[in-house]
Design a protein around this motif. Structure first.
Motif, short mmCIF file in Angstrom:
data_model
loop_
_atom_site.label_atom_id
_atom_site.label_comp_id
_atom_site.label_asym_id
_atom_site.label_seq_id
_atom_site.Cartn_x
_atom_site.Cartn_y
_atom_site.Cartn_z
N LEU A 94 -9.34 7.33 6.03
CA LEU A 94 -8.69 7.08 7.32
C LEU A 94 -7.75 5.89 7.23
O LEU A 94 -6.65 5.91 7.79
CB LEU A 94 -9.75 6.84 8.40
CG LEU A 94 -9.23 6.51 9.80
CD1 LEU A 94 -8.33 7.61 10.33
CD2 LEU A 94 -10.41 6.26 10.76
N GLU A 95 -8.15 4.85 6.52
CA GLU A 95 -7.30 3.67 6.38
C GLU A 95 -6.02 4.01 5.62
O GLU A 95 -4.94 3.48 5.93
CB GLU A 95 -8.06 2.55 5.68
CG GLU A 95 -7.30 1.23 5.65
CD GLU A 95 -6.89 0.74 7.03
OE1 GLU A 95 -5.76 0.22 7.15
OE2 GLU A 95 -7.68 0.90 7.99
N VAL A 96 -6.12 4.88 4.61
CA VAL A 96 -4.92 5.32 3.90
C VAL A 96 -3.94 5.98 4.87
O VAL A 96 -2.74 5.69 4.87
CB VAL A 96 -5.28 6.31 2.77
CG1 VAL A 96 -4.01 6.96 2.19
CG2 VAL A 96 -6.05 5.61 1.66
N ARG B 245 1.51 3.37 9.92
CA ARG B 245 2.22 2.11 10.18
C ARG B 245 3.60 2.12 9.52
O ARG B 245 4.60 1.71 10.12
CB ARG B 245 1.40 0.92 9.68
CG ARG B 245 0.24 0.54 10.58
CD ARG B 245 -0.42 -0.75 10.13
NE ARG B 245 -1.24 -0.54 8.95
CZ ARG B 245 -2.53 -0.21 8.99
NH1 ARG B 245 -3.14 -0.05 10.15
NH2 ARG B 245 -3.23 -0.05 7.87
N GLU C 88 -15.57 8.69 0.82
CA GLU C 88 -15.30 7.41 1.51
C GLU C 88 -14.39 7.69 2.71
O GLU C 88 -13.19 7.39 2.70
CB GLU C 88 -14.64 6.42 0.55
CG GLU C 88 -15.47 6.09 -0.66
CD GLU C 88 -16.56 5.09 -0.34
OE1 GLU C 88 -16.60 4.58 0.79
OE2 GLU C 88 -17.39 4.81 -1.23
N GLU D 26 -14.01 6.48 5.73
CA GLU D 26 -13.33 5.36 6.40
C GLU D 26 -12.14 4.88 5.58
O GLU D 26 -11.11 4.51 6.13
CB GLU D 26 -14.31 4.22 6.65
CG GLU D 26 -15.35 4.51 7.72
CD GLU D 26 -14.70 4.85 9.06
OE1 GLU D 26 -13.74 4.15 9.44
OE2 GLU D 26 -15.13 5.82 9.69
N LYS D 27 -12.29 4.89 4.25
CA LYS D 27 -11.17 4.49 3.40
C LYS D 27 -10.04 5.52 3.47
O LYS D 27 -8.86 5.17 3.44
CB LYS D 27 -11.64 4.30 1.96
CG LYS D 27 -12.52 3.07 1.76
CD LYS D 27 -12.86 2.88 0.28
CE LYS D 27 -13.71 1.64 0.06
NZ LYS D 27 -14.04 1.45 -1.38
N LYS E 37 -3.79 5.55 8.08
CA LYS E 37 -3.28 4.56 9.02
C LYS E 37 -2.19 3.70 8.37
O LYS E 37 -1.24 3.28 9.05
CB LYS E 37 -4.42 3.69 9.55
CG LYS E 37 -5.33 4.43 10.53
CD LYS E 37 -6.41 3.52 11.10
CE LYS E 37 -7.23 4.23 12.15
NZ LYS E 37 -8.30 3.36 12.72
N ASP E 38 -2.33 3.43 7.09
CA ASP E 38 -1.25 2.74 6.36
C ASP E 38 0.03 3.56 6.40
O ASP E 38 1.13 3.03 6.61
CB ASP E 38 -1.66 2.49 4.90
CG ASP E 38 -2.63 1.34 4.75
OD1 ASP E 38 -2.72 0.50 5.67
OD2 ASP E 38 -3.30 1.28 3.70
N THR F 220 0.80 -1.23 0.00
CA THR F 220 0.00 0.00 0.00
C THR F 220 0.83 1.28 0.00
O THR F 220 0.27 2.36 -0.22
CB THR F 220 -0.93 0.04 1.22
OG1 THR F 220 -0.14 -0.06 2.42
CG2 THR F 220 -1.92 -1.13 1.19
#
Length: 258
Positions: free
Chosen positions: A78-80, A86, A73, A75-76, A82-83, A30
């Motif tokens: 936010l996931e980006v 990390r 989107e 939530e998506k 969070k990637d 990702t």
């Protein structure tokens, strides 16, 4: 101009292994992490989300942080982030390891992860930058004010992530990164982020930052020596800054950065 889309071109590559080693630090499914060609500190990297149209991550959505935060989107989006978080943690650990290799065990200092509110290159990119700000390519007031962690132009990732916990109207206000609000900050007086000393010229600023760094290293080495004197544990001590640094961390990339 070609340099504006250089990061986007990297992020669109289906196989990051084709990126020259002088540019690429590492990659995941990702993210892609690049060396900054013009680092504004001893350690400075860019972490990019990869373009993945099948997941809705198009070049339009990932044009910059503002476009990502405006994505329906949520939530998506936010996931980006969070990637990126990390991956930035992994990079920060690599940097701390390199700090110890260069200066000895116990010698570590803060590493920031954040975005420019108004970026100068296309495509979302997270700066992972060490807090020494000791670099020959830090040359202008704009360079300093764009990375100073206290001024407000540099948005720390941890703060951006907290915006997602706000009520929707407050989130939209924070996520609307207006140039008119942020660009004037680049013309602010230069101040040390640690002691608030105002510096009139870039050479004076750099001399001041270097003095902080030199004192910090001396203090950390003194503390480590005291620990060794108490415990007698001096095995596996890292090399000093006179020794060769780890090769991977010292390569510079092609292409332009902020």
């Amino acid at each position: 101009m070609a340099f504006l889309r250089a990061l986007k071109d990297f992020a669109c590559l289906p196989d990051p292994k084709t990126i020259p080693p002088s540019n690429l630090l590492k990659y995941t499914d990702t993210t892609i992490t690049l060396f900054d060609k013009y680092p504004k500190a001893m350690f400075h990297f860019l972490v990019l989300p990869r373009v993945r149209p099948d997941a809705g991550l198009t070049t339009t959505v990932l044009h910059d942080l503002k476009s990502l935060l405006a994505w329906k989107e949520k939530e998506k989006a936010l996931e980006v982030l969070k990637d990126l978080e990390r991956e930035s943690r992994d990079i920060q650990e690599m940097v701390r390891d390199e700090m110890r290799k260069r200066y000895g065990e116990g010698c570590e200092w803060k590493v920031f992860a954040g975005f420019h509110a108004v970026p100068s290159m296309h495509h979302v990119h997270l700066h992972v930058i060490s807090s020494d700000y000791v670099s020959p390519t830090l040359k202008t007031k704009k360079h300093w004010n764009s990375f100073s962690p206290k001024l407000g132009f540099f948005l720390e990732l941890k703060d951006v992530l907290e915006w997602f916990q706000l009520p929707e109207d407050d989130f939209k206000k924070r996520a609307n990164l207006l140039e008119s609000r942020y660009e004037p900050l680049l013309k602010s007086d230069m101040k040390c982020w640690r002691c608030d000393t105002e510096l009139k010229t870039v050479p004076k600023l750099k001399e001041h930052l270097q003095s902080h760094f030199d004192r910090d290293i001396a203090r950390m080495k003194k503390k480590r020596k005291h620990e060794i004197d108490l415990t007698g544990d001096d095995e596996n001590e890292a090399s000093t800054s006179d020794g060769p640094p780890a090769a991977k961390m010292t390569k510079l990339p092609e292409g332009k950065s902020e």
